[in-house]
Design an enzyme around this catalytic site. Structure first.
Site, PDB file in Angstrom:
ATOM      1  N   ASP A  28      14.589 -12.601  21.039  1.00 57.43           N
ATOM      2  CA  ASP A  28      14.805 -12.594  19.590  1.00 57.43           C
ATOM      3  C   ASP A  28      14.551 -14.024  19.103  1.00 57.43           C
ATOM      4  O   ASP A  28      13.419 -14.443  18.928  1.00 57.43           O
ATOM      5  CB  ASP A  28      16.240 -12.103  19.363  1.00 57.43           C
ATOM      6  CG  ASP A  28      16.645 -11.990  17.910  1.00 57.43           C
ATOM      7  OD1 ASP A  28      15.840 -12.303  17.032  1.00 57.43           O
ATOM      8  OD2 ASP A  28      17.788 -11.593  17.633  1.00 57.43           O
ATOM      9  N   LYS A  36      10.748  -9.995  19.327  1.00 54.57           N
ATOM     10  CA  LYS A  36      10.739 -10.134  17.855  1.00 54.57           C
ATOM     11  C   LYS A  36      10.003 -11.433  17.551  1.00 54.57           C
ATOM     12  O   LYS A  36      10.611 -12.454  17.203  1.00 54.57           O
ATOM     13  CB  LYS A  36      12.170 -10.194  17.324  1.00 54.57           C
ATOM     14  CG  LYS A  36      12.904  -8.863  17.360  1.00 54.57           C
ATOM     15  CD  LYS A  36      14.270  -9.002  16.708  1.00 54.57           C
ATOM     16  CE  LYS A  36      15.095  -7.750  16.850  1.00 54.57           C
ATOM     17  NZ  LYS A  36      16.521  -7.960  16.507  1.00 54.57           N
ATOM     18  N   ARG A  52      23.861   1.853  24.573  1.00 53.69           N
ATOM     19  CA  ARG A  52      23.034   1.454  25.720  1.00 53.69           C
ATOM     20  C   ARG A  52      22.448   2.652  26.456  1.00 53.69           C
ATOM     21  O   ARG A  52      21.403   2.562  27.090  1.00 53.69           O
ATOM     22  CB  ARG A  52      23.861   0.643  26.729  1.00 53.69           C
ATOM     23  CG  ARG A  52      24.343  -0.692  26.202  1.00 53.69           C
ATOM     24  CD  ARG A  52      24.857  -1.531  27.369  1.00 53.69           C
ATOM     25  NE  ARG A  52      25.678  -2.652  26.940  1.00 53.69           N
ATOM     26  CZ  ARG A  52      25.213  -3.835  26.560  1.00 53.69           C
ATOM     27  NH1 ARG A  52      23.923  -4.045  26.502  1.00 53.69           N
ATOM     28  NH2 ARG A  52      26.036  -4.798  26.214  1.00 53.69           N
TER      29      ARG A  52
HETATM   30  P1  IMP Z   1      17.945 -14.594  21.693  1.00 59.86           P
HETATM   31  O1  IMP Z   1      18.716 -15.588  22.473  1.00 59.86           O
HETATM   32  O2  IMP Z   1      18.132 -14.766  20.201  1.00 59.86           O
HETATM   33  O3  IMP Z   1      16.472 -14.507  22.074  1.00 59.86           O
HETATM   34  O4  IMP Z   1      18.577 -13.172  21.954  1.00 59.86           O
HETATM   35  C1  IMP Z   1      18.559 -12.615  23.183  1.00 59.86           C
HETATM   36  C2  IMP Z   1      19.654 -11.581  23.382  1.00 59.86           C
HETATM   37  O5  IMP Z   1      20.225 -11.138  22.133  1.00 59.86           O
HETATM   38  C3  IMP Z   1      19.057 -10.346  24.003  1.00 59.86           C
HETATM   39  O6  IMP Z   1      19.030 -10.425  25.399  1.00 59.86           O
HETATM   40  C4  IMP Z   1      19.967  -9.247  23.487  1.00 59.86           C
HETATM   41  O7  IMP Z   1      21.076  -9.101  24.343  1.00 59.86           O
HETATM   42  C5  IMP Z   1      20.443  -9.741  22.144  1.00 59.86           C
HETATM   43  N1  IMP Z   1      19.671  -9.123  21.035  1.00 59.86           N
HETATM   44  C6  IMP Z   1      18.725  -9.709  20.274  1.00 59.86           C
HETATM   45  N2  IMP Z   1      18.219  -8.861  19.362  1.00 59.86           N
HETATM   46  C7  IMP Z   1      18.856  -7.674  19.563  1.00 59.86           C
HETATM   47  C8  IMP Z   1      18.739  -6.373  18.937  1.00 59.86           C
HETATM   48  O8  IMP Z   1      17.959  -6.105  18.010  1.00 59.86           O
HETATM   49  N3  IMP Z   1      19.568  -5.412  19.457  1.00 59.86           N
HETATM   50  C9  IMP Z   1      20.449  -5.634  20.475  1.00 59.86           C
HETATM   51  N4  IMP Z   1      20.578  -6.833  21.074  1.00 59.86           N
HETATM   52  C10 IMP Z   1      19.780  -7.842  20.615  1.00 59.86           C
END
Ligand code: IMP
Length: 179
Positions: A107, A135, A169
């Site tokens: 994300d 994303k 999940r």
């Molecule tokens: P980041 O550190 O922002 O890249 O987010 C990574 C983690 O956030 C992922 O491994 C997910 O566990 C959680 N995450 C990010 N976006 C989503 C979503 O749309 N649905 C559910 N979990 C998300």
């Protein structure tokens, strides 16, 4: 399979079907099988969200490979908490290993941006990232997944391992929030 569902206070609609996911995971496994012949990669699966993706992908590999699991947490509800904590750490020695990180979704990229330097300390031979979902438009940290299942818009998704406050999940498809 229902096309709309409700989890806690939110409505979700179908976004990726079970068949689409299965097909794409097989394609990713084919690529990895080709790229990692005789390299005996070590997969590091990031819990909780990646457990289903990891199991499905790993089962489709026909090369020698190992897998281990770590737990990193940065999300609460629908927002990243902005802080990444490790609650189950890495026990394997990754010196000189070909490492592939398995993530359910990249994300903002914060989780891997904070985690990868810790791995680099141990001098692996290489590190690549396989993410089921990316994303891309909101990834603000310099994290570039090497294997991507689907590039998706910036909308919260659940299912196939991903949760909304603990639930969702076990859904076989991936659903996107509508509200
Ligand atoms: P980041 O550190 O922002 O890249 O987010 C990574 C983690 O956030 C992922 O491994 C997910 O566990 C959680 N995450 C990010 N976006 C989503 C979503 O749309 N649905 C559910 N979990 C998300």
């Amino acid at each position: 399979m229902k096309s709309r569902i409700r989890i806690h206070d939110k409505e979700f609609e179908i976004f990726l079907t079970e068949e689409q996911i299965e097909k794409r995971v097989s394609e990713l496994a084919d690529e990895i099988n080709r790229d990692y012949q005789n390299k005996k990669p070590l997969f590091i699966s990031i819990l909780n969200g990646s457990f289903i993706f990891s199991a499905d992908l790993f089962r489709q590999l026909n090369i020698e490979a190992e897998i281990c699991f770590i737990k990193l947490v940065s999300y609460k509800g629908m927002k990243s908490s902005g802080k990444v904590t490790t609650s189950i750490g890495l026990e394997e020695d990754i010196y000189d290993r070909e490492v592939i990180i398995l993530e359910d979704i990249v994300d903002t990229g914060r989780t891997l941006h904070e985690f990868i330097p810790k791995l680099l300390h141990q001098q692996p031979r290489s590190i690549k990232i396989a993410a089921l979902l990316h994303k891309a438009e909101v990834t603000e940290f310099p994290v570039h997944p090497d294997y991507v299942g689907f590039t998706i818009p910036d909308k919260f998704v659940v299912g196939y391992g991903l949760d909304y406050d603990g639930l969702g999940r076990n859904l076989k498809a991936i659903f996107q929030v509508t509200t």
